[in-house]
Design an enzyme around this catalytic site. Structure first.
Site, PDB file in Angstrom:
ATOM      1  N   HIS A  17     -85.825  30.854 -21.064  1.00 21.71           N
ATOM      2  CA  HIS A  17     -85.008  29.644 -21.291  1.00 21.71           C
ATOM      3  C   HIS A  17     -85.514  28.896 -22.522  1.00 21.71           C
ATOM      4  O   HIS A  17     -84.722  28.459 -23.361  1.00 21.71           O
ATOM      5  CB  HIS A  17     -85.113  28.675 -20.098  1.00 21.71           C
ATOM      6  CG  HIS A  17     -84.455  29.150 -18.843  1.00 21.71           C
ATOM      7  ND1 HIS A  17     -85.057  29.040 -17.609  1.00 21.71           N
ATOM      8  CD2 HIS A  17     -83.233  29.693 -18.612  1.00 21.71           C
ATOM      9  CE1 HIS A  17     -84.246  29.500 -16.673  1.00 21.71           C
ATOM     10  NE2 HIS A  17     -83.133  29.917 -17.248  1.00 21.71           N
ATOM     11  N   LYS A  41     -77.100  29.805  -5.155  1.00 21.64           N
ATOM     12  CA  LYS A  41     -78.559  29.956  -5.113  1.00 21.64           C
ATOM     13  C   LYS A  41     -79.206  28.873  -4.260  1.00 21.64           C
ATOM     14  O   LYS A  41     -78.774  27.725  -4.286  1.00 21.64           O
ATOM     15  CB  LYS A  41     -79.138  29.856  -6.537  1.00 21.64           C
ATOM     16  CG  LYS A  41     -78.774  31.035  -7.437  1.00 21.64           C
ATOM     17  CD  LYS A  41     -79.387  30.861  -8.820  1.00 21.64           C
ATOM     18  CE  LYS A  41     -78.967  31.973  -9.757  1.00 21.64           C
ATOM     19  NZ  LYS A  41     -79.343  31.691 -11.152  1.00 21.64           N
ATOM     20  N   ARG A  90     -79.163  38.418 -21.356  1.00 21.80           N
ATOM     21  CA  ARG A  90     -80.263  39.386 -21.303  1.00 21.80           C
ATOM     22  C   ARG A  90     -79.752  40.811 -21.156  1.00 21.80           C
ATOM     23  O   ARG A  90     -80.435  41.751 -21.526  1.00 21.80           O
ATOM     24  CB  ARG A  90     -81.173  39.087 -20.099  1.00 21.80           C
ATOM     25  CG  ARG A  90     -81.991  37.832 -20.232  1.00 21.80           C
ATOM     26  CD  ARG A  90     -82.550  37.421 -18.916  1.00 21.80           C
ATOM     27  NE  ARG A  90     -81.454  37.239 -17.955  1.00 21.80           N
ATOM     28  CZ  ARG A  90     -81.589  36.801 -16.723  1.00 21.80           C
ATOM     29  NH1 ARG A  90     -82.783  36.527 -16.255  1.00 21.80           N
ATOM     30  NH2 ARG A  90     -80.548  36.654 -15.927  1.00 21.80           N
ATOM     31  N   SER A 128     -85.571  32.987 -13.444  1.00 25.89           N
ATOM     32  CA  SER A 128     -86.132  32.012 -12.499  1.00 25.89           C
ATOM     33  C   SER A 128     -86.335  32.664 -11.131  1.00 25.89           C
ATOM     34  O   SER A 128     -87.290  32.348 -10.423  1.00 25.89           O
ATOM     35  CB  SER A 128     -85.204  30.809 -12.354  1.00 25.89           C
ATOM     36  OG  SER A 128     -85.105  30.124 -13.571  1.00 25.89           O
TER      37      SER A 128
HETATM   38  O1  PNS Z   1     -78.965  29.337 -14.312  1.00 28.35           O
HETATM   39  P1  PNS Z   1     -77.719  29.707 -13.547  1.00 28.35           P
HETATM   40  O2  PNS Z   1     -77.942  29.549 -12.064  1.00 28.35           O
HETATM   41  O3  PNS Z   1     -77.190  31.067 -13.901  1.00 28.35           O
HETATM   42  O4  PNS Z   1     -76.615  28.646 -14.016  1.00 28.35           O
HETATM   43  C1  PNS Z   1     -75.313  28.682 -13.492  1.00 28.35           C
HETATM   44  C2  PNS Z   1     -74.658  27.294 -13.645  1.00 28.35           C
HETATM   45  C3  PNS Z   1     -75.483  26.237 -12.920  1.00 28.35           C
HETATM   46  C4  PNS Z   1     -74.564  26.951 -15.125  1.00 28.35           C
HETATM   47  C5  PNS Z   1     -73.242  27.398 -13.022  1.00 28.35           C
HETATM   48  O5  PNS Z   1     -73.341  27.712 -11.665  1.00 28.35           O
HETATM   49  C6  PNS Z   1     -72.450  26.112 -13.213  1.00 28.35           C
HETATM   50  O6  PNS Z   1     -71.871  25.910 -14.275  1.00 28.35           O
HETATM   51  N1  PNS Z   1     -72.466  25.230 -12.185  1.00 28.35           N
HETATM   52  C7  PNS Z   1     -71.798  23.938 -12.252  1.00 28.35           C
HETATM   53  C8  PNS Z   1     -70.428  23.975 -11.571  1.00 28.35           C
HETATM   54  C9  PNS Z   1     -69.400  24.564 -12.518  1.00 28.35           C
HETATM   55  O7  PNS Z   1     -68.967  23.922 -13.453  1.00 28.35           O
HETATM   56  N2  PNS Z   1     -69.049  25.853 -12.279  1.00 28.35           N
HETATM   57  C10 PNS Z   1     -68.165  26.594 -13.182  1.00 28.35           C
HETATM   58  C11 PNS Z   1     -66.740  26.613 -12.757  1.00 28.35           C
HETATM   59  S1  PNS Z   1     -66.477  27.180 -11.105  1.00 28.35           S
END
Ligand code: PNS
Length: 161
Positions: A17, A41, A90, A128
């Site tokens: 990150h 998660k 990645r 993570s």
């Molecule tokens: O690090 P991650 O867990 O891959 O991040 C994913 C994250 C948190 C960016 C994604 O789940 C997210 O955008 N969550 C916020 C809610 C949202 O806007 N979801 C997208 C449309 S359903």
């Protein structure tokens, strides 16, 4: 003023990150690292801890700020007038998932762009979830989390034999 948001669950922030954050900070005038909820998660660290760890890891990066939002990413972007999302890739597995997310976000808020940065191969296997697993076994976190975070976690008895 070119602004970008780098969203993620950051549970916790990894060296991968941080690499993406540093590269984004060179490309944009302002970078917001946004701690968000991932409904798929289970969290290890609470949101405020995640924010604090990112702030510690990003100390010295003048154009980087950290924020927390538990709603939709697009609602945050509308409120703070940001139209670019940064994601690190990645692998092709990341790509398939992130492509879908990018299309959903664009549909929710037309005009939003997602920019993908290919992760440095050195960080390809770092996530993570791997860090959380290493923590649960008391393993050495060197190279997996920024050294400032490793120090904090070690002081709490986490992440070392
Ligand atoms: O690090 P991650 O867990 O891959 O991040 C994913 C994250 C948190 C960016 C994604 O789940 C997210 O955008 N969550 C916020 C809610 C949202 O806007 N979801 C997208 C449309 S359903």
């Amino acid at each position: 003023m070119k602004k970008a948001v780098y969203p993620g669950s950051f549970d916790p922030i990894t060296t991968g990150h941080l690499e993406i954050i540093k590269r984004t900070a060179r490309l944009f005038d302002e970078v917001i690292v946004l701690v968000m909820k991932n409904v798929n998660k289970h969290g290890m660290f609470d949101y405020q801890r995640r924010v604090e760890m990112i702030e510690t890891a990003c100390r010295g990066l003048e154009n980087v700020t950290v924020d927390l939002h538990t709603g939709l990413l697009t609602s945050y972007m509308k409120e703070y007038d940001v139209s670019t999302i940064i994601k690190g890739l990645r692998s092709s597995i990341d790509f398939e998932y992130e492509k879908e997310m990018a299309l959903v976000n664009e549909k929710l808020s037309p005009g939003i762009e997602t920019v993908f940065l290919i992760s440095n191969p050195e960080y390809e296997m770092i996530s993570s979830s791997i860090v959380r697993e290493l923590i649960s076994y008391g393993a050495d976190l060197s190279g997996f989390v920024p050294s400032s975070i490793q120090k904090i976690l070690r002081e709490e008895g986490l992440g070392d034999e």
